[in-house]
Design an enzyme around this catalytic site. Structure first.
Site, PDB file in Angstrom:
ATOM      1  N   TYR A   1     -53.900  -8.720   9.992  1.00 14.44           N
ATOM      2  CA  TYR A   1     -53.420  -7.555   9.193  1.00 14.44           C
ATOM      3  C   TYR A   1     -53.757  -6.129   9.586  1.00 14.44           C
ATOM      4  O   TYR A   1     -52.849  -5.242   9.661  1.00 14.44           O
ATOM      5  CB  TYR A   1     -54.117  -7.773   7.831  1.00 14.44           C
TER       6      TYR A   1
ATOM      7  N   ASN B   1     -42.461  -1.321   2.305  1.00 18.86           N
ATOM      8  CA  ASN B   1     -43.738  -1.824   1.571  1.00 18.86           C
ATOM      9  C   ASN B   1     -44.141  -3.140   1.731  1.00 18.86           C
ATOM     10  O   ASN B   1     -45.447  -3.559   1.790  1.00 18.86           O
ATOM     11  CB  ASN B   1     -43.444  -1.387   0.154  1.00 18.86           C
TER      12      ASN B   1
HETATM   13  P1  NAP Z   1     -48.429  -7.729  -3.353  1.00 21.90           P
HETATM   14  O1  NAP Z   1     -49.065  -7.453  -4.764  1.00 21.90           O
HETATM   15  O2  NAP Z   1     -49.224  -9.099  -2.787  1.00 21.90           O
HETATM   16  O3  NAP Z   1     -47.085  -7.642  -3.228  1.00 21.90           O
HETATM   17  C1  NAP Z   1     -46.364  -7.998  -2.002  1.00 21.90           C
HETATM   18  C2  NAP Z   1     -44.993  -7.700  -1.905  1.00 21.90           C
HETATM   19  O4  NAP Z   1     -44.330  -7.710  -0.804  1.00 21.90           O
HETATM   20  C3  NAP Z   1     -44.251  -8.369  -3.227  1.00 21.90           C
HETATM   21  O5  NAP Z   1     -43.261  -7.893  -3.889  1.00 21.90           O
HETATM   22  C4  NAP Z   1     -43.597  -9.692  -2.170  1.00 21.90           C
HETATM   23  O6  NAP Z   1     -42.440 -10.285  -2.618  1.00 21.90           O
HETATM   24  C5  NAP Z   1     -43.377  -8.972  -1.125  1.00 21.90           C
HETATM   25  N1  NAP Z   1     -43.161  -9.752   0.085  1.00 21.90           N
HETATM   26  C6  NAP Z   1     -44.342 -10.481   0.794  1.00 21.90           C
HETATM   27  N2  NAP Z   1     -43.788 -10.953   1.904  1.00 21.90           N
HETATM   28  C7  NAP Z   1     -42.410 -10.556   1.941  1.00 21.90           C
HETATM   29  C8  NAP Z   1     -41.163 -10.905   3.097  1.00 21.90           C
HETATM   30  N3  NAP Z   1     -41.540 -11.844   3.995  1.00 21.90           N
HETATM   31  N4  NAP Z   1     -40.049 -10.170   2.770  1.00 21.90           N
HETATM   32  C9  NAP Z   1     -39.877  -9.509   1.853  1.00 21.90           C
HETATM   33  N5  NAP Z   1     -40.834  -8.880   0.718  1.00 21.90           N
HETATM   34  C10 NAP Z   1     -42.142  -9.724   1.155  1.00 21.90           C
HETATM   35  O7  NAP Z   1     -49.069  -6.636  -2.349  1.00 21.90           O
HETATM   36  P2  NAP Z   1     -49.520  -5.330  -2.499  1.00 21.90           P
HETATM   37  O8  NAP Z   1     -50.893  -5.204  -2.843  1.00 21.90           O
HETATM   38  O9  NAP Z   1     -48.669  -4.637  -3.710  1.00 21.90           O
HETATM   39  O10 NAP Z   1     -49.404  -4.469  -1.255  1.00 21.90           O
HETATM   40  C11 NAP Z   1     -48.169  -3.893  -0.844  1.00 21.90           C
HETATM   41  C12 NAP Z   1     -48.016  -3.075   0.297  1.00 21.90           C
HETATM   42  O11 NAP Z   1     -49.194  -2.364   0.429  1.00 21.90           O
HETATM   43  C13 NAP Z   1     -48.340  -4.217   1.636  1.00 21.90           C
HETATM   44  O12 NAP Z   1     -47.854  -3.678   2.741  1.00 21.90           O
HETATM   45  C14 NAP Z   1     -49.915  -4.121   1.626  1.00 21.90           C
HETATM   46  O13 NAP Z   1     -50.358  -4.460   3.013  1.00 21.90           O
HETATM   47  C15 NAP Z   1     -50.192  -2.471   1.466  1.00 21.90           C
HETATM   48  N6  NAP Z   1     -51.667  -2.478   0.951  1.00 21.90           N
HETATM   49  C16 NAP Z   1     -51.796  -2.859  -0.104  1.00 21.90           C
HETATM   50  C17 NAP Z   1     -53.190  -2.631  -0.521  1.00 21.90           C
HETATM   51  C18 NAP Z   1     -53.890  -3.039  -1.628  1.00 21.90           C
HETATM   52  O14 NAP Z   1     -55.283  -2.897  -2.012  1.00 21.90           O
HETATM   53  N7  NAP Z   1     -53.236  -3.697  -2.539  1.00 21.90           N
HETATM   54  C19 NAP Z   1     -54.068  -1.804   0.516  1.00 21.90           C
HETATM   55  C20 NAP Z   1     -53.580  -1.043   1.252  1.00 21.90           C
HETATM   56  C21 NAP Z   1     -52.325  -1.466   1.890  1.00 21.90           C
HETATM   57  P3  NAP Z   1     -42.421 -11.868  -3.780  1.00 21.90           P
HETATM   58  O15 NAP Z   1     -42.948 -11.021  -4.844  1.00 21.90           O
HETATM   59  O16 NAP Z   1     -41.125 -12.106  -3.537  1.00 21.90           O
HETATM   60  O17 NAP Z   1     -43.275 -12.651  -2.714  1.00 21.90           O
END
Ligand code: NAP
Length: 252
Positions: free
Chosen positions: A157, A92
């Site tokens: 991205y 994730n």
């Molecule tokens: P988020 O709220 O920004 O959370 C990101 C998570 O990834 C956090 O737990 C962060 O850890 C962790 N992370 C970042 N860099 C990392 C690294 N180098 N190694 C290990 N962990 C790392 O993002 P989110 O929106 O929940 O997104 C989660 C996933 O869903 C991502 O892959 C994103 O691309 C995908 N996604 C999100 C959306 C959306 O609308 N939100 C849509 C499509 C896809 P820390 O807290 O320790 O920094």
């Protein structure tokens, strides 16, 4: 739908907040023992560990940067040696570093690919060994509708998420005949810190194109992931499941 994961061992990358946090909570609610990674969010990770413990669940945070190959290998080895197996992997962890191509720094392109795509490769490579030995396991990668659409300002991205879908299909082709199911989930716009930083204008125009006229809740993605890794999804392999409120299903 039972989504029974009693006794299963799960590893979730980037579980400290957003979608990852919801995945940790939902896998726990389904009965799994969960280990999750974080990098910067130690206090959020500890808070999640405590709130899960208060609910009688086991969620263990591990500091592990997806860009660090050695740390990834050690994390997977520790989970396997601690629990004797690894049943579920959810890749994730992801970041954005948005910029128009002409101004994008190479390090921002590489960082996104390293975290979102190569990070998933590292975890999947390490996790598939114990899964193949057990002839059983389930892996879900968290891609994005950015794998379907071109998005201005997100060449890095979109490349990472498109690559993740192709990587997932190919993993499925390799691993499914040996008992390990692999699928991808493609969320649309979900309410997390990642979308909180989007400009208001971009959010408004996105909202107009979402058939449900709202952003998704992280739990709505998490429940799909818990289903995909459960025995109820035993005949689903190599698929991309879109969870986007209808954004990609119609012209509106
Ligand atoms: P988020 O709220 O920004 O959370 C990101 C998570 O990834 C956090 O737990 C962060 O850890 C962790 N992370 C970042 N860099 C990392 C690294 N180098 N190694 C290990 N962990 C790392 O993002 P989110 O929106 O929940 O997104 C989660 C996933 O869903 C991502 O892959 C994103 O691309 C995908 N996604 C999100 C959306 C959306 O609308 N939100 C849509 C499509 C896809 P820390 O807290 O320790 O920094």
């Amino acid at each position: 739908m039972s989504r029974n994961l009693d006794g299963k061992t799960a590893l979730v990358t980037g579980g400290s907040r957003g979608i990852g946090r919801a995945v940790v909570e939902d896998l726990c609610a389904c009965g799994a023992n969960v280990t999750f990674t974080f990098v910067k969010g130690e206090s959020a990770a500890r808070e999640l560990e405590e709130s899960c413990a208060a609910a009688g669940w086991s969620a263990t945070p591990v500091l592990c940067d997806s860009r660090d190959s050695q740390a990834v290998t050690s994390t997977v080895e520790e989970v396997v040696s601690g629990h004797g197996k690894l049943d579920i992997l959810v890749c994730n962890a992801g970041i954005t570093r948005d910029q128009y191509l002409m101004m994008m720094k190479e390090e921002d392109f590489v960082d996104v690919i390293q975290t979102n795509l190569v990070g998933a490769f590292r975890f999947a490579k390490a996790a598939c060994r114990p899964m193949l030995t057990a002839k059983s396991g389930a892996i879900v990668t968290v891609s994005s509708i950015a794998a379907i659409f071109g998005i201005a300002g997100q060449t890095n991205y979109c490349a990472s998420k498109g690559g993740l879908v192709a990587f997932t299909r190919s993993m499925a082709a390799e691993l499914a005949p040996k008992g390990v199911r692999v699928n991808a989930v493609l969320p649309g716009f979900i309410e997390t810190e990642m979308t909180a930083k989007m400009p208001r204008q971009v959010k408004r125009s996105a909202m107009d194109r979402i058939l449900l006229r709202r952003f998704g809740d992280p739990a709505e993605v998490a429940k799909v992931i818990s289903f995909l890794v459960s025995p109820d999804a035993g005949y689903i392999v190599g698929q991309e499941i879109v969870v986007d409120g209808g954004l990609t299903s119609a012209v509106s």
